[in-house]
Design a protein around this motif. Sequence first.
Motif, PDB file in Angstrom:
ATOM      1  N   ARG A 130     -17.998   5.264  91.043  1.00  0.00           N
ATOM      2  CA  ARG A 130     -17.389   6.047  90.321  1.00  0.00           C
ATOM      3  C   ARG A 130     -16.161   4.784  89.498  1.00  0.00           C
ATOM      4  O   ARG A 130     -16.078   4.936  88.205  1.00  0.00           O
ATOM      5  N   ASN A 131     -15.521   4.200  90.135  1.00  0.00           N
ATOM      6  CA  ASN A 131     -14.386   3.079  89.592  1.00  0.00           C
ATOM      7  C   ASN A 131     -15.339   2.105  88.786  1.00  0.00           C
ATOM      8  O   ASN A 131     -14.661   1.536  87.858  1.00  0.00           O
ATOM      9  N   LEU A 132     -16.402   1.870  89.273  1.00  0.00           N
ATOM     10  CA  LEU A 132     -17.092   0.443  88.387  1.00  0.00           C
ATOM     11  C   LEU A 132     -17.511   1.224  87.124  1.00  0.00           C
ATOM     12  O   LEU A 132     -17.378   0.583  86.005  1.00  0.00           O
ATOM     13  N   ILE A 133     -18.131   2.496  86.978  1.00  0.00           N
ATOM     14  CA  ILE A 133     -18.590   3.042  85.855  1.00  0.00           C
ATOM     15  C   ILE A 133     -17.389   3.414  84.905  1.00  0.00           C
ATOM     16  O   ILE A 133     -17.237   3.140  83.797  1.00  0.00           O
ATOM     17  N   ASP A 134     -16.017   3.943  85.490  1.00  0.00           N
ATOM     18  CA  ASP A 134     -14.923   3.963  84.899  1.00  0.00           C
ATOM     19  C   ASP A 134     -14.631   2.890  83.992  1.00  0.00           C
ATOM     20  O   ASP A 134     -14.285   2.967  82.985  1.00  0.00           O
ATOM     21  N   ASN A 135     -14.769   1.820  84.704  1.00  0.00           N
ATOM     22  CA  ASN A 135     -14.236   0.658  83.942  1.00  0.00           C
ATOM     23  C   ASN A 135     -15.067   0.271  82.897  1.00  0.00           C
ATOM     24  O   ASN A 135     -14.768  -0.014  81.810  1.00  0.00           O
ATOM     25  N   ALA A 136     -16.289   0.441  83.131  1.00  0.00           N
ATOM     26  CA  ALA A 136     -17.481   0.126  82.199  1.00  0.00           C
ATOM     27  C   ALA A 136     -17.136   1.011  80.849  1.00  0.00           C
ATOM     28  O   ALA A 136     -17.334   0.684  79.648  1.00  0.00           O
ATOM     29  N   THR A 137     -16.808   2.322  81.011  1.00  0.00           N
ATOM     30  CA  THR A 137     -16.514   3.292  80.012  1.00  0.00           C
ATOM     31  C   THR A 137     -15.468   2.997  79.166  1.00  0.00           C
ATOM     32  O   THR A 137     -15.281   3.350  77.993  1.00  0.00           O
ATOM     33  N   LYS A 138     -14.620   2.136  79.633  1.00  0.00           N
ATOM     34  CA  LYS A 138     -13.129   1.766  79.081  1.00  0.00           C
ATOM     35  C   LYS A 138     -13.327   0.603  78.535  1.00  0.00           C
ATOM     36  O   LYS A 138     -12.699   0.470  77.289  1.00  0.00           O
ATOM     37  N   TYR A 139     -14.001  -0.477  78.947  1.00  0.00           N
ATOM     38  CA  TYR A 139     -13.864  -1.723  78.433  1.00  0.00           C
ATOM     39  C   TYR A 139     -15.413  -1.994  77.547  1.00  0.00           C
ATOM     40  O   TYR A 139     -15.299  -3.319  77.264  1.00  0.00           O
ATOM     41  N   LEU A 148      -5.644  -0.363  89.576  1.00  0.00           N
ATOM     42  CA  LEU A 148      -6.037  -0.068  90.976  1.00  0.00           C
ATOM     43  C   LEU A 148      -7.559   0.152  91.313  1.00  0.00           C
ATOM     44  O   LEU A 148      -7.839  -0.037  92.576  1.00  0.00           O
ATOM     45  N   GLY A 149      -8.324   0.521  90.410  1.00  0.00           N
ATOM     46  CA  GLY A 149      -9.596   0.757  90.539  1.00  0.00           C
ATOM     47  C   GLY A 149     -10.334  -0.248  91.135  1.00  0.00           C
ATOM     48  O   GLY A 149     -11.042   0.058  92.118  1.00  0.00           O
ATOM     49  N   LEU A 150     -10.263  -1.624  90.529  1.00  0.00           N
ATOM     50  CA  LEU A 150     -11.228  -2.510  91.404  1.00  0.00           C
ATOM     51  C   LEU A 150     -10.663  -3.037  92.865  1.00  0.00           C
ATOM     52  O   LEU A 150     -11.342  -3.403  93.725  1.00  0.00           O
TER      53      LEU A 150
HETATM   54 MG    MG Z   1     -10.280   0.760  86.583  1.00  0.00          MG
END
Ligand code: MG
Length: 451
Positions: free
Chosen positions: A322-331, A394-396
């Motif tokens: 979830r945290n990896l995909i969340d980053n990808a959707t943001k960046y 905090l995600g990573l």
């Molecule tokens: Mg993140």
Amino acid sequence: CALPISLVATWATAGLAMSRQARLARLRGAARRLVRAEAGGADRGPEHPLPSHSPALDVLEESLSELDVRVRRQVKDLAKQSRNLMSLIDSLDSPVLATGGDNAVLLCNRAAQDLLGLPADKLIGRDVRLLFTRREVLEMHERARAGEVRRGQVRLTTPGGSRTFQVSATPLPAAWGEGVFGAILVMRDVTELAQAVTVKTDFVANASHELRTPVAALKAAVETLLDGADDEPAMRRRMLEVCGKHILRLEEMVRDLMDLSRLESPDMPVNIGEVDLRDLVEAMHLSFEPACKQRSLRLEFSVEPGLDTVRGDPKLLGLILRNLIDNATKYAYEKTAIVIRITRVDGEGGPMLRLEVTDRGVGIPLAQQERVFERFYQVDPARTGVTSKRGTGLGLAIVKHATKALGGRVGLTSVWGEGTTVWAETPIAPEPSGDQDAQGVAADDDRPLLP
Ligand code: MG
Ligand code: ATP
């Protein structure tokens, strides 16, 4: 009248014999006193005059040989004590150095030799001022020589890198009575402790800073409403939307902080069970569909054929993904594809599950790639493609700790301005044998780890 020569000679001989007897008696007395002193003065008996028939030399010889035996035994005992003391000091992890009146090193243990990178024979006798370059250490040593006890934290360069030491400098009392002869330096390596304190202080500072922004926005919105905006429907709606957005952000932050704190605790339970990877993919799809729609992103999942289920902790694996995909959707750049690959790879200790998320987007500058797994670290908080989704950093850190809890590792490759791949590899738990199964699938807890 003149005495006969023979009589004079007899007197002289008798006088000489008397004086030798007296001297032997005194010697014997001295030897006995010495022996008694060596023995702690315990059997202090009366001093008997040397009997005229006593073989004085025999007695003296006996006393001296007794003294010799005692002195030898004491020297041996002292040498043993000194060896024991030295091995005790050597066994200490902390470097210990004792210096004498002329600042020269008198004693150093093994840890001190390691710290200074010199063997004992090169350290003993060397001026302590040539061994340390840090002013603080030399000042503490100087104050200890003046009779004061000094303590302080100092960062020193050691053969193993830069370390933090808690130095204690105490006066070395003169063995012969009053006064100070030199100083003792004891240095405790507190690098990890100092780091933990810094991390904790940073954490509190960062968390308060991050919490302040949404709280300030909420306060401003409520004040605007109270100041009359409540009467204008359009304004009221806008303010309520602002409140909603910041409440969501607060909620996300609190959830992330709780996840992180659970993951960092040493007794964090890992509940190994059967993980259906298709379910996991489905859950991610549902969860990220709205965010992807907003930015015209496509999620492309690829699960290695035959890898439908694995043994692992479903919540932790979900949290990582979830945290990896969340980053990808943001960046990621708009209208691009985010590729999520789930594969089985060979690790040192057996098969590993690899979760890998690749995007085409802003990327992470090389110099900052090491740091993005730190708590609260953000390359640039303002550069996400979705302004409403400004993260906390905090995600990573959550990904790293969740992977660590599962015994795995994380990594990334990224090209600034082109895109990023972040991956996590965790060991695939072996199939349970017999009754282990019941143990492995632990009772569900209420951790809010999955979306
Ligand atoms: Mg993140
Ligand atoms: P949070 O995850 O708490 O909402 P965040 O996404 O900013 O906030 P992390 O997930 O820890 O925090 O990421 C840390 C930083 O690493 C991000 O701020 C971003 O700068 C960078 N980063 C992470 N993933 C990517 C990515 N896929 N592309 C570009 N930069 C990334």
